[in-house]
Motif scaffolding. Structure first.
Motif, short mmCIF file in Angstrom:
data_model
loop_
_atom_site.label_atom_id
_atom_site.label_comp_id
_atom_site.label_asym_id
_atom_site.label_seq_id
_atom_site.Cartn_x
_atom_site.Cartn_y
_atom_site.Cartn_z
N UNK A 16 107.65 -26.97 -31.42
CA UNK A 16 108.47 -25.93 -32.04
C UNK A 16 107.53 -24.89 -32.62
N UNK A 19 110.93 -19.48 -33.66
CA UNK A 19 112.27 -19.64 -33.10
C UNK A 19 112.27 -20.32 -31.73
N UNK A 20 111.07 -20.55 -31.17
CA UNK A 20 111.03 -21.05 -29.80
C UNK A 20 110.81 -22.56 -29.76
N UNK A 53 97.72 -37.46 -27.15
CA UNK A 53 97.59 -37.25 -28.59
C UNK A 53 98.54 -38.12 -29.40
N UNK A 56 96.70 -41.71 -30.75
CA UNK A 56 96.04 -41.95 -32.04
C UNK A 56 96.76 -41.21 -33.17
N UNK A 58 97.86 -38.20 -33.58
CA UNK A 58 97.69 -36.77 -33.88
C UNK A 58 99.03 -36.07 -33.74
N UNK A 59 99.82 -36.51 -32.79
CA UNK A 59 101.18 -36.03 -32.64
C UNK A 59 102.10 -37.21 -32.86
#
Lengths: 292, 344
Positions: A16, A19-20, A53, A56, A58-59
């Motif tokens: 995100x 707005x996209x 990602x 680990x 990160x995300x």
């Protein structure tokens, strides 16, 4: 029973920005075995880097579950510090992350954060440098900025290895290296995998590397897992990868061409030795037929 | 981590406002400012303000940006202005006759003391709710709701302590007057005009940045500044510098993000740890970042020079953008409407 070090179930991830919204991963379900070498392949923008990602923390998943060595990566909460230690991650152009005055200090950055004794840090750093083929007595006190690109990349790898990870994730680790640098890098990588039993996850779009290294391939396209299997099974199916913008390793392509010309050569061959062997076999059977 | 930084607040689209050129919109904004200054001189003349409000509303509708998004960016400003409105309403220069007067209200210090006591009781309840381990109150939602009041409460408590100290010597029976509050014509008018002008100008500049890419905006600005070339001011170099800076912000953010991730994966921790550890983590971020920036800058300089860039030379544009029919049309229409509103 097989031991899955990573298991991903119905993973979705949406980026995100203002707005996209952009869906990067759609309904990924996959498992990676302990001690194996898995490769995640796909064209640019297919979601490979996003996927790894999650390994680990990160995300975090937008929905779905990711379990890495018994630790759950959830949408929120949970202690991910443990995970960062167990999963070493090397990004693209990792030589850009070096910052210390000496190779030794740079490799020691991670272990020092783990509150280890000085002696322990020292052993780990020296061992890691040894593993990546940079003998400490010549390299440890040099500045990382006076090394070659391939060597700096190996210093970065040593920095990750010094954390003693159980899983090593490499995001296109050889882009921008020359042929020698590549071969060297993979030589040391394989040593790590075999010596320490580290699970290696490789993100790549270079098929010939993948073909020789990986036990398991995962093909991503537009955020979906479109295919998985051993390199033998995938490259053996002919030109199937073309529809996702990927090409087979040159050797496989050659074999496919020969096969089309009517040569009875198996397609599930992907090292030079095997190919030579198969060709020799065809040659001998032909000779036998002629002699009969 | 950087998901929340929206650089510029450009909303992609293809509305009439998007198709207008950057300099047209800048000119319009400038014109509206001049118009407001002129309109401010005519007291009780509402037509210009109605026109402004109508035009800004029309602009929002035409731009195709959802009212919800516009509102989200406006509500903080509205709140701030609401706080500022109360003193504005009571402005008086002493000469005009008051419109309405109320007060003065006599207030006793007893009242203030009892208020402080009541506040103290409330504060105790709050602390009890927040700190004591009452199981039924462990619900997270209630906790976070209470947490929001923490900082305002600290300030209010400090204020109350100061107040207590100020009134410590005053006998309990004494009273003091509050007011009188005088509302004048001038106050009402300045409240109305200031409010409208603020909101309308804010909406217009919002629309400008929401419908124009930062690059188009800079291009428009430099084109409007071209007359300054005659004064030997380096307009072109300034334009190039700003464009490069703008262009590199997303790249830099990407690089910071990448480095952050890389160093976090190596054990850096930016949120926890001792000061020394955090400083080291920051060094691990900034040293490679600066190195990258300098490398990039020198590469870019080489690339520019190898293509014949020269400082101080006159540059032309690859795509000359002339003002189109819609640009002239909108400019003319707006000028006619606004000037016409003075004669209504």
């Amino acid at each position: 029973m097989t031991d899955h070090i990573i298991s991903v179930k119905n993973l979705y991830h949406t980026y995100q920005s203002g707005p996209l919204q952009k869906a990067a991963l759609l309904d990924i379900t996959m498992e990676i075995e302990r001690g194996s070498c898995a490769a995640i392949i796909g064209i640019t923008g297919s979601g490979k880097s996003t996927l790894v990602q999650h390994f680990n923390g990160l995300l975090r998943p937008t929905s779905g579950t990711v379990a890495v060595d018994g630790v759950n990566v959830q949408a929120r909460g949970g202690d991910l510090k443990v995970l960062r230690q167990r999963v070493g991650m090397l990004f693209q152009f990792p030589e850009a992350q070096l910052f210390e005055h000496t190779v030794y200090a740079d490799v020691a950055f991670g272990p020092r954060r783990l509150k280890l004794s000085k002696r322990e840090v020292r052993t780990r750093v020296l061992q890691a440098l040894e593993t990546v083929g940079l003998p400490p007595h010549t390299y440890a006190q040099r500045s990382p900025f006076e090394l070659s690109g391939g060597q700096r990349r190996r210093v970065a790898l040593a920095g990750v290895l010094a954390m003693l990870p159980k899983i090593l994730v490499l995001d296109e680790p050889t882009t921008g290296l020359d042929a020698d640098g590549r071969t060297e890098f993979y030589y040391y990588l394989q040593r790590v995998q075999q010596k320490d039993g580290v699970t290696v996850i490789l993100v790549s779009h270079d098929m010939s590397e993948v073909a020789t290294l990986a036990d398991q391939l995962f093909v991503l396209h537009n955020g979906r897992l479109v295919m998985q299997g051993t390199p033998r099974a995938i490259f053996g199916q002919g030109n199937i990868l073309h529809q996702w913008g990927l090409t087979e390793p040159p050797l496989s392509e050659l074999l496919i061409q020969l096969h089309k010309q009517g040569l009875a050569i198996p397609l599930d061959v992907f090292t030079l030795e095997e190919a030579l062997h198969a060709l020799q076999e065809i040659e001998t059977t032909r000779h036998e037929k002629e002699n009969v | 981590m950087f998901k929340n930084i929206s650089l510029g607040i450009y909303y992609p689209g293809n509305s009439l406002l998007h198709r207008l050129q950057g300099r047209t919109k800048l000119l319009l904004l400038a014109w509206f400012t001049v118009y407001i200054v002129i309109a401010n001189n005519y007291m009780w003349h509402f037509a210009p303000y109605i026109v402004l409000a109508a035009l800004s509303f029309l602009g929002v509708v035409i731009s195709g940006i959802s009212l919800h998004h516009v509102w989200r960016r406006m509500r903080l400003l509205l709140l701030l202005m609401l706080l500022g409105a109360i003193p504005t309403l009571f402005t008086t220069d002493g000469t005009v006759k008051p419109l309405y007067t109320f007060g003065p209200f006599p207030t006793s210090f007893d009242f203030i003391r009892w208020s402080i006591v009541a506040y103290g009781v409330l504060l105790t309840i709050y602390i009890a709710l927040f700190l004591l381990p009452i199981p039924s109150l462990q619900i997270i939602s209630l906790r976070s709701w209470l947490k929001r009041f923490r900082i305002p409460l600290i300030f209010i408590t400090l204020g109350v302590i100061v107040l207590l100290w100020l009134i410590r010597n005053i006998p309990p029976g004494a009273t003091f007057p509050v007011g009188p509050f005088v509302i004048t014509n001038l106050g009402v008018w300045s409240l109305f005009s200031l409010y409208t002008v603020f909101i309308v100008l804010y909406i217009f500049s919002l629309l400008l940045t929401m419908t124009t890419t930062p690059i188009a905006l800079i291009e428009g600005l430099t084109m409007l500044l071209t007359p300054l070339r005659w004064l030997k001011l380096p307009v072109d170099d300034f334009a190039l510098m700003t464009l490069i800076a703008l262009r590199f912000i997303p790249t830099l953010i990407e690089e910071v993000e990448q480095l952050l991730k890389a160093q976090i994966s190596r054990g850096a921790d930016y949120a926890h740890g001792t000061l020394r550890e955090r400083t080291q983590s920051l060094i691990a971020l900034f040293v490679p970042l600066l190195q990258g920036v300098f490398r990039r800058a020198s590469d870019l300089a080489t690339a520019l020079e190898s293509r014949g860039y020269e400082i101080g030379s006159h540059q032309t544009r690859l795509h000359e953008k002339r003002l189109g029919a819609i640009d002239y049309g909108v400019l003319a229409l707006v000028v006619i409407i606004t000037v016409g509103s003075f004669f209504v």
